[in-house]
Every structure is written in C-alpha cells, then in structure tokens.
Design a protein around this motif. Structure first.
Motif, short mmCIF file in Angstrom:
data_model
loop_
_atom_site.label_atom_id
_atom_site.label_comp_id
_atom_site.label_asym_id
_atom_site.label_seq_id
_atom_site.Cartn_x
_atom_site.Cartn_y
_atom_site.Cartn_z
N ALA A 99 0.62 -1.39 0.20
CA ALA A 99 -0.26 -0.25 0.47
C ALA A 99 1.19 1.53 0.15
N GLU A 100 0.15 2.17 -0.90
CA GLU A 100 1.29 3.67 -0.43
C GLU A 100 -0.01 4.27 0.21
N THR A 101 0.53 4.85 1.47
CA THR A 101 -0.23 6.34 1.93
C THR A 101 0.15 7.04 2.53
N ASP A 102 -0.55 8.44 3.27
CA ASP A 102 -0.13 9.22 3.63
C ASP A 102 0.99 8.97 5.32
N LYS A 103 1.00 10.41 6.05
CA LYS A 103 1.50 9.76 6.66
C LYS A 103 0.84 9.66 8.21
N GLU A 104 -0.76 9.81 7.64
CA GLU A 104 -1.24 10.17 8.71
C GLU A 104 -2.16 8.75 9.07
#
Length: 136
Positions: A99-104
């Motif tokens: 998965a690619e995600t943001d800091k949250e």
C-alpha cells in the motif's frame, strides 16, 4: 464482506471511496473495480449498513496492492480496517500486500505488521510511504 460487482455506483461506496481518494476520481476508480479483472472491491456491512470498503489490485497470483481502504468515521478505531486486510489474506492466496499512503495512515499499517519505507516528498509538501506486508 461482499464483493462489489455492479456497475451502478452505490452512493454509500462512493462516499467511502471519497475518504480514500480525491472526489473527482471516485467514479473512475469505481469503474476500474467493476471492469478490470485484476481489481476487486469489497464492502463490509453491519446491521444492514455499509460501513467500510477495501479496494485491491492483484499484480499477479501472489501480490496485491491496496488501492483504497476506508471506514465510516463513526466506525473507525474498532479494528474494521485490520479485519478487511485479514479477509484478503484468508480469501486470496497472496504472499505480499503493498500500500502507498500518507503520514496519517502509517500507524494503522504499522500496527498490522506492515514494514514502512518513506518515499520522500512525492507530491509538493506531502511525504508518502510504501507499506509492505508478507503474508505468513
């Protein structure tokens, strides 16, 4: 969990997807799930209410990428996201999930057991992370 296969956009699923992608991309992403054999979209219901969804792209027989994962705000923090990932592991013969995600969302993936790697500032002012899980 049930697979979403209807090409008619379900407004509840559309709302859930809007938590995981830009509003203007929701219809296009939904269409990919219903038209591309490599993509699957699943939803979870509780007492007749759709509360979450997870969208996955299968790169091959053993590798999957979580493209979207969303839970209604009032249902977050109850383990529903983890339950959806566990469903994928149990119902598909996959060895790796990415998965690619943001800091949250990093802490969510980390708690599940994903290895986290910073991709740096992929978009102006936004650090992105690659999350990888080896299914045992």
């Amino acid at each position: 969990m049930k697979e979403i296969t209807s090409t008619m956009v379900n407004p509840t699923i559309k709302k859930l997807l809007s938590y995981a992608t830009l509003e203007e991309k929701v219809d296009g992403e939904y269409k990919k799930y219903t038209c591309l054999p490599s993509r699957k979209l699943y939803s979870m219901e509780v007492n007749g209410e759709t509360i979450s969804c997870i969208g996955v792209e299968f790169l091959n027989s053993y590798t999957a990428v979580i493209k979207h994962i969303a839970v209604l705000p009032k249902e977050r923090g109850k383990g529903i996201g983890s339950c959806m990932i566990s469903f994928l592991c149990k119902n598909h013969d996959i060895h790796s999930i990415f998965a690619e995600t943001d800091k949250e969302a990093v802490s969510f993936y980390s708690k599940f057991g994903f290895q986290i790697t910073s991709l740096g500032e992929k978009y102006l002012g936004v650090e992105r992370f690659l999350c990888e899980f080896k299914v045992k």
